[in-house]
Design a protein around this motif. Structure first.
Motif, PDB file in Angstrom:
ATOM      1  N   CYS A   1      10.464 -24.664  18.319  1.00 37.89           N
ATOM      2  CA  CYS A   1       9.348 -24.642  19.263  1.00 37.89           C
ATOM      3  C   CYS A   1       9.874 -24.741  20.689  1.00 37.89           C
ATOM      4  O   CYS A   1      10.577 -25.694  21.034  1.00 37.89           O
ATOM      5  N   PRO A   2       9.571 -23.748  21.547  1.00 37.50           N
ATOM      6  CA  PRO A   2      10.074 -23.777  22.926  1.00 37.50           C
ATOM      7  C   PRO A   2       9.484 -24.933  23.730  1.00 37.50           C
ATOM      8  O   PRO A   2       8.364 -25.380  23.480  1.00 37.50           O
ATOM      9  N   MET A   3      10.259 -25.386  24.710  1.00 37.59           N
ATOM     10  CA  MET A   3       9.772 -26.433  25.613  1.00 37.59           C
ATOM     11  C   MET A   3       8.542 -25.896  26.339  1.00 37.59           C
ATOM     12  O   MET A   3       8.515 -24.745  26.764  1.00 37.59           O
ATOM     13  N   GLY A   4       7.540 -26.714  26.474  1.00 36.60           N
ATOM     14  CA  GLY A   4       6.332 -26.329  27.186  1.00 36.60           C
ATOM     15  C   GLY A   4       5.331 -25.583  26.337  1.00 36.60           C
ATOM     16  O   GLY A   4       4.249 -25.243  26.805  1.00 36.60           O
ATOM     17  N   ALA A   5       5.650 -25.310  25.079  1.00 33.56           N
ATOM     18  CA  ALA A   5       4.734 -24.585  24.193  1.00 33.56           C
ATOM     19  C   ALA A   5       4.026 -25.572  23.282  1.00 33.56           C
ATOM     20  O   ALA A   5       4.534 -26.660  22.999  1.00 33.56           O
ATOM     21  N   LEU A   6       2.869 -25.185  22.818  1.00 29.97           N
ATOM     22  CA  LEU A   6       2.121 -25.981  21.855  1.00 29.97           C
ATOM     23  C   LEU A   6       2.289 -25.306  20.504  1.00 29.97           C
ATOM     24  O   LEU A   6       1.791 -24.206  20.284  1.00 29.97           O
ATOM     25  N   CYS A   7       3.057 -25.930  19.608  1.00 26.50           N
ATOM     26  CA  CYS A   7       3.389 -25.325  18.322  1.00 26.50           C
ATOM     27  C   CYS A   7       2.792 -26.148  17.187  1.00 26.50           C
ATOM     28  O   CYS A   7       2.646 -27.362  17.312  1.00 26.50           O
ATOM     29  N   ILE A   8       2.478 -25.469  16.093  1.00 28.55           N
ATOM     30  CA  ILE A   8       1.958 -26.190  14.932  1.00 28.55           C
ATOM     31  C   ILE A   8       3.073 -26.609  13.985  1.00 28.55           C
ATOM     32  O   ILE A   8       2.857 -27.364  13.060  1.00 28.55           O
ATOM     33  N   ALA A   9       4.291 -26.099  14.212  1.00 25.52           N
ATOM     34  CA  ALA A   9       5.449 -26.467  13.396  1.00 25.52           C
ATOM     35  C   ALA A   9       6.666 -26.627  14.314  1.00 25.52           C
ATOM     36  O   ALA A   9       6.731 -26.021  15.378  1.00 25.52           O
ATOM     37  N   ALA A  10       7.627 -27.410  13.856  1.00 25.99           N
ATOM     38  CA  ALA A  10       8.826 -27.679  14.662  1.00 25.99           C
ATOM     39  C   ALA A  10       9.719 -26.459  14.798  1.00 25.99           C
ATOM     40  O   ALA A  10      10.426 -26.306  15.778  1.00 25.99           O
ATOM     41  N   GLY A  11       9.683 -25.573  13.825  1.00 27.14           N
ATOM     42  CA  GLY A  11      10.576 -24.430  13.837  1.00 27.14           C
ATOM     43  C   GLY A  11      11.946 -24.813  13.307  1.00 27.14           C
ATOM     44  O   GLY A  11      12.170 -25.943  12.874  1.00 27.14           O
ATOM     45  N   ASP A  12      12.868 -23.866  13.316  1.00 28.19           N
ATOM     46  CA  ASP A  12      14.162 -24.077  12.698  1.00 28.19           C
ATOM     47  C   ASP A  12      15.224 -23.241  13.399  1.00 28.19           C
ATOM     48  O   ASP A  12      14.914 -22.206  13.994  1.00 28.19           O
ATOM     49  N   ALA A  13      16.449 -23.703  13.333  1.00 29.13           N
ATOM     50  CA  ALA A  13      17.599 -22.927  13.788  1.00 29.13           C
ATOM     51  C   ALA A  13      18.671 -23.036  12.707  1.00 29.13           C
ATOM     52  O   ALA A  13      18.836 -24.092  12.083  1.00 29.13           O
ATOM     53  N   GLU A  14      19.379 -21.956  12.490  1.00 30.06           N
ATOM     54  CA  GLU A  14      20.457 -21.922  11.507  1.00 30.06           C
ATOM     55  C   GLU A  14      21.788 -22.004  12.248  1.00 30.06           C
ATOM     56  O   GLU A  14      22.082 -21.156  13.092  1.00 30.06           O
ATOM     57  N   VAL A  15      22.564 -23.032  11.942  1.00 30.10           N
ATOM     58  CA  VAL A  15      23.863 -23.249  12.579  1.00 30.10           C
ATOM     59  C   VAL A  15      24.949 -22.760  11.627  1.00 30.10           C
ATOM     60  O   VAL A  15      24.952 -23.101  10.442  1.00 30.10           O
ATOM     61  N   LEU A  16      25.862 -21.955  12.149  1.00 31.50           N
ATOM     62  CA  LEU A  16      26.967 -21.430  11.353  1.00 31.50           C
ATOM     63  C   LEU A  16      28.242 -22.186  11.700  1.00 31.50           C
ATOM     64  O   LEU A  16      28.585 -22.338  12.882  1.00 31.50           O
ATOM     65  N   LEU A  17      28.929 -22.662  10.667  1.00 35.25           N
ATOM     66  CA  LEU A  17      30.170 -23.413  10.836  1.00 35.25           C
ATOM     67  C   LEU A  17      31.248 -22.827   9.933  1.00 35.25           C
ATOM     68  O   LEU A  17      30.958 -22.428   8.805  1.00 35.25           O
ATOM     69  N   LEU A  18      32.458 -22.792  10.421  1.00 34.47           N
ATOM     70  CA  LEU A  18      33.592 -22.425   9.599  1.00 34.47           C
ATOM     71  C   LEU A  18      34.233 -23.730   9.163  1.00 34.47           C
ATOM     72  O   LEU A  18      34.661 -24.534   9.995  1.00 34.47           O
ATOM     73  N   ALA A  19      34.276 -23.950   7.838  1.00 37.15           N
ATOM     74  CA  ALA A  19      34.758 -25.221   7.301  1.00 37.15           C
ATOM     75  C   ALA A  19      36.137 -25.055   6.678  1.00 37.15           C
ATOM     76  O   ALA A  19      36.351 -24.172   5.846  1.00 37.15           O
ATOM     77  N   TYR A  20      37.057 -25.917   7.108  1.00 36.76           N
ATOM     78  CA  TYR A  20      38.385 -26.002   6.520  1.00 36.76           C
ATOM     79  C   TYR A  20      38.434 -27.355   5.812  1.00 36.76           C
ATOM     80  O   TYR A  20      38.470 -28.400   6.466  1.00 36.76           O
ATOM     81  N   VAL A  21      38.412 -27.330   4.472  1.00 38.62           N
ATOM     82  CA  VAL A  21      38.369 -28.565   3.693  1.00 38.62           C
ATOM     83  C   VAL A  21      39.640 -28.664   2.862  1.00 38.62           C
ATOM     84  O   VAL A  21      39.897 -27.806   2.008  1.00 38.62           O
ATOM     85  N   GLY A  22      40.416 -29.696   3.123  1.00 35.19           N
ATOM     86  CA  GLY A  22      41.669 -29.867   2.395  1.00 35.19           C
ATOM     87  C   GLY A  22      42.553 -28.646   2.568  1.00 35.19           C
ATOM     88  O   GLY A  22      42.709 -28.117   3.663  1.00 35.19           O
TER      89      GLY A  22
END
Length: 151
Positions: free
Chosen positions: A64-85
């Motif tokens: 939901c953008p700043m200053g807007a009146l939204c009925i839901a929070a909305g979502d963002a997808e974050v992409l990460l490159l994971a190096y595990v062990g």
């Protein structure tokens, strides 16, 4: 022991145990971020010898953008490159609101036997929030991750 005393005793035990685990929990990723404002796209975070995460970018930012009146929070997808062990790097997706909000990464490669060490990764914060009429560039984003370890 009376019921009220039993409940009080259990509550104090649970509260004391929670305080113990919080006091002995590993440092959060927030204290390990390289800049006060969080990771920029392209920056990496090394949690310990077993985990390194690189912030690749943000997709589908419909928060939901700043200053807007939204009925839901909305979502963002974050992409990460994971190096595990010693496993090959893999691309993971973590969401700010939708699922998966938490990604669990095992440090034991598939097919190997050993004591499993796993990392839980979630978005602590993603800034800035979108603004009405302004498109965010990837270079605008700052990411703070919350990471915990289970052994």
């Amino acid at each position: 022991m009376k019921r009220r005393e039993l409940i009080k005793s259990l509550a104090l035990t649970v509260a004391g145990g929670g305080a113990y685990f919080l006091a002995n929990a590993p440092a959060s990723a927030e204290s390990l971020k390289p800049h006060e404002k969080g990771l920029a796209v392209g920056q990496s975070l090394r949690y310990d010898d077993g985990l390194k995460l690189t912030f690749v970018g943000v997709r589908n930012d419909n928060r939901c953008p700043m200053g807007a009146l939204c009925i839901a929070a909305g979502d963002a997808e974050v992409l990460l490159l994971a190096y595990v062990g010693r496993q090959p790097a893999k691309l993971i997706r973590v969401h700010t609101y939708n699922e998966p909000r938490v990604v669990v990464l095992s440090a034991v490669p598939p097919g190997m036997v050993g004591i499993p060490k796993s990392y839980s990764v979630r978005v602590g914060s993603l800034s800035p929030l979108p603004r009405i009429g302004k498109k965010l560039k990837q270079s605008d984003y700052r990411l703070v991750l919350d990471i915990s370890v289970a052994v």
